[in-house]
Structure formats: C-alpha cells, structure tokens
Design a protein around this motif. Structure first.
Motif, PDB file in Angstrom:
ATOM      1  N   ARG A   3     -10.380   3.447  -7.580  1.00  0.00           N
ATOM      2  CA  ARG A   3     -10.210   2.923  -8.942  1.00  0.00           C
ATOM      3  C   ARG A   3     -11.578   2.718  -9.575  1.00  0.00           C
ATOM      4  O   ARG A   3     -12.496   2.241  -8.921  1.00  0.00           O
ATOM      5  CB  ARG A   3      -9.486   1.582  -8.918  1.00  0.00           C
ATOM      6  N   PRO A   4     -11.679   3.030 -10.841  1.00  0.00           N
ATOM      7  CA  PRO A   4     -12.952   2.780 -11.533  1.00  0.00           C
ATOM      8  C   PRO A   4     -13.210   1.269 -11.613  1.00  0.00           C
ATOM      9  O   PRO A   4     -12.302   0.478 -11.726  1.00  0.00           O
ATOM     10  CB  PRO A   4     -12.761   3.372 -12.908  1.00  0.00           C
ATOM     11  N   THR A  52       1.917   7.745  -2.079  1.00  0.00           N
ATOM     12  CA  THR A  52       0.890   8.023  -1.073  1.00  0.00           C
ATOM     13  C   THR A  52      -0.043   9.134  -1.548  1.00  0.00           C
ATOM     14  O   THR A  52      -1.270   9.031  -1.427  1.00  0.00           O
ATOM     15  CB  THR A  52       1.550   8.413   0.269  1.00  0.00           C
ATOM     16  N   ALA A  53       0.538  10.202  -2.116  1.00  0.00           N
ATOM     17  CA  ALA A  53      -0.270  11.326  -2.608  1.00  0.00           C
ATOM     18  C   ALA A  53      -1.184  10.883  -3.750  1.00  0.00           C
ATOM     19  O   ALA A  53      -2.364  11.258  -3.802  1.00  0.00           O
ATOM     20  CB  ALA A  53       0.637  12.467  -3.057  1.00  0.00           C
ATOM     21  N   ALA A  54      -0.675  10.056  -4.657  1.00  0.00           N
ATOM     22  CA  ALA A  54      -1.484   9.577  -5.779  1.00  0.00           C
ATOM     23  C   ALA A  54      -2.632   8.708  -5.282  1.00  0.00           C
ATOM     24  O   ALA A  54      -3.762   8.810  -5.777  1.00  0.00           O
ATOM     25  CB  ALA A  54      -0.611   8.794  -6.762  1.00  0.00           C
ATOM     26  N   ALA A  55      -2.358   7.858  -4.279  1.00  0.00           N
ATOM     27  CA  ALA A  55      -3.406   7.009  -3.723  1.00  0.00           C
ATOM     28  C   ALA A  55      -4.493   7.854  -3.064  1.00  0.00           C
ATOM     29  O   ALA A  55      -5.688   7.567  -3.195  1.00  0.00           O
ATOM     30  CB  ALA A  55      -2.809   6.024  -2.718  1.00  0.00           C
ATOM     31  N   GLY A  97       8.557  -3.599  -5.794  1.00  0.00           N
ATOM     32  CA  GLY A  97       8.049  -2.301  -6.242  1.00  0.00           C
ATOM     33  C   GLY A  97       6.614  -2.073  -5.816  1.00  0.00           C
ATOM     34  O   GLY A  97       6.224  -0.964  -5.461  1.00  0.00           O
ATOM     35  N   GLY A  98       5.822  -3.129  -5.835  1.00  0.00           N
ATOM     36  CA  GLY A  98       4.419  -3.013  -5.447  1.00  0.00           C
ATOM     37  C   GLY A  98       4.231  -2.740  -3.976  1.00  0.00           C
ATOM     38  O   GLY A  98       3.212  -2.180  -3.565  1.00  0.00           O
ATOM     39  N   THR A  99       5.201  -3.109  -3.155  1.00  0.00           N
ATOM     40  CA  THR A  99       5.082  -2.868  -1.716  1.00  0.00           C
ATOM     41  C   THR A  99       5.824  -1.615  -1.279  1.00  0.00           C
ATOM     42  O   THR A  99       5.771  -1.256  -0.105  1.00  0.00           O
ATOM     43  CB  THR A  99       5.634  -4.072  -0.916  1.00  0.00           C
ATOM     44  N   ALA A 100       6.510  -0.958  -2.204  1.00  0.00           N
ATOM     45  CA  ALA A 100       7.276   0.247  -1.857  1.00  0.00           C
ATOM     46  C   ALA A 100       6.335   1.392  -1.511  1.00  0.00           C
ATOM     47  O   ALA A 100       5.239   1.515  -2.048  1.00  0.00           O
ATOM     48  CB  ALA A 100       8.173   0.639  -3.023  1.00  0.00           C
ATOM     49  N   ARG A 101       6.788   2.222  -0.597  1.00  0.00           N
ATOM     50  CA  ARG A 101       6.024   3.408  -0.213  1.00  0.00           C
ATOM     51  C   ARG A 101       6.882   4.629  -0.463  1.00  0.00           C
ATOM     52  O   ARG A 101       8.065   4.643  -0.192  1.00  0.00           O
ATOM     53  CB  ARG A 101       5.647   3.347   1.262  1.00  0.00           C
ATOM     54  N   SER A 102       6.257   5.654  -0.994  1.00  0.00           N
ATOM     55  CA  SER A 102       6.945   6.916  -1.207  1.00  0.00           C
ATOM     56  C   SER A 102       5.917   8.027  -1.052  1.00  0.00           C
ATOM     57  O   SER A 102       4.709   7.787  -1.165  1.00  0.00           O
ATOM     58  CB  SER A 102       7.565   6.963  -2.609  1.00  0.00           C
TER      59      SER A 102
END
Length: 138
Positions: free
Chosen positions: A131-132, A119-122, A110-115
């Motif tokens: 990230r703070p 991508t938009a959230a990143a 799940g941590g390596t999945a891309r969607s």
C-alpha cells in the motif's frame, strides 16, 4: 391518557392480526454441537440459527445458551442467565441485532474473509511495494 372503547377494540384487532400473521415459537432449544438455536414454529416450520449471530447472545457460554424460555404467546425468546430477550419474527426475518451492530459484524467478517481473488490482489499489491504510504500533512 384515557382510552376509548374504539381505541381498545382497534388495539385488540391489531394484536389478533399479529398473532395470526407473525411467526411464533412453540419450543426452543440450544444444540451445543452445532451452536444453533432451534425453534419449532406455530406454522409447522423449523427454524435454526447460529446463536453467536445474535447481538445479545454474542460471547455467551453453552450453559447460558441452554437456559432458554419461550414466554407465551411465542413472539419472543428469553435467556434468564443473560437477561436477554429476542423477538422471534425479527430472527426469522434475519435481524440479529441493532442496525449498527449488524453492519459492524458484516464488516468484521468481510475483512477476515479469504478468497482466491482477494489473495491474488494482495500479492499484486505486494509486488508493487504494498500500500502506498499516506502523505503526512504539515
């Protein structure tokens, strides 16, 4: 511990029920092209799964995976080069390892999945400075 005739009869009935109701393998083979183990089951079904999903087969070579045995009565699979045993009814039920191992594999994948949403959230977080920073406790 001494077993009574009743205990033995009960165990035999449970064993017969298990053989009648659980999926069992007739044959098993490894397909190197797809990376899958393919089972012919006693109920006429064909079941295939990616070998690398199985905890005890993770990291095995194609040569190791090709050496597969189906001990009678077909409830298990055995890889002698790996000294690995796998329970067929568990595989058919989607159990490929211990609960802990399966959870860690799901998290890793799940941590390596891309969607597109990820991508938009990143990108949004990056536009805000990322990230703070964690507060350092003194």
């Amino acid at each position: 511990m001494d077993l009574s005739d009743t205990d033995i009869a009960t165990a035999n009935m449970r064993g017969q029920s298990l053989l009648a109701t659980q999926p069992r393998a007739l044959t098993a083979r490894y397909d190197a092209g797809s990376g899958r183990i393919i089972l012919d089951l006693t109920n006429g079904c064909l079941f295939a799964f990616p070998a690398r999903l199985v905890q005890d087969l993770h990291g095995a070579t194609d040569e190791d995976l090709a050496q597969i045995e189906v001990p009678k009565p077909g409830l298990g699979l055995y890889w002698p080069r790996l000294d690995a045993d796998v329970y067929v009814p568990g595989l058919v039920a989607g159990i490929f390892g211990t609960r802990y191992w399966m959870a860690s594999e799901m998290g890793r994948r799940g941590g390596t999945a891309r969607s597109p949403a990820k991508t938009a959230a990143a990108r949004q977080n990056g536009a805000k400075g990322g990230r703070p920073k964690k507060a350092v406790k003194s």
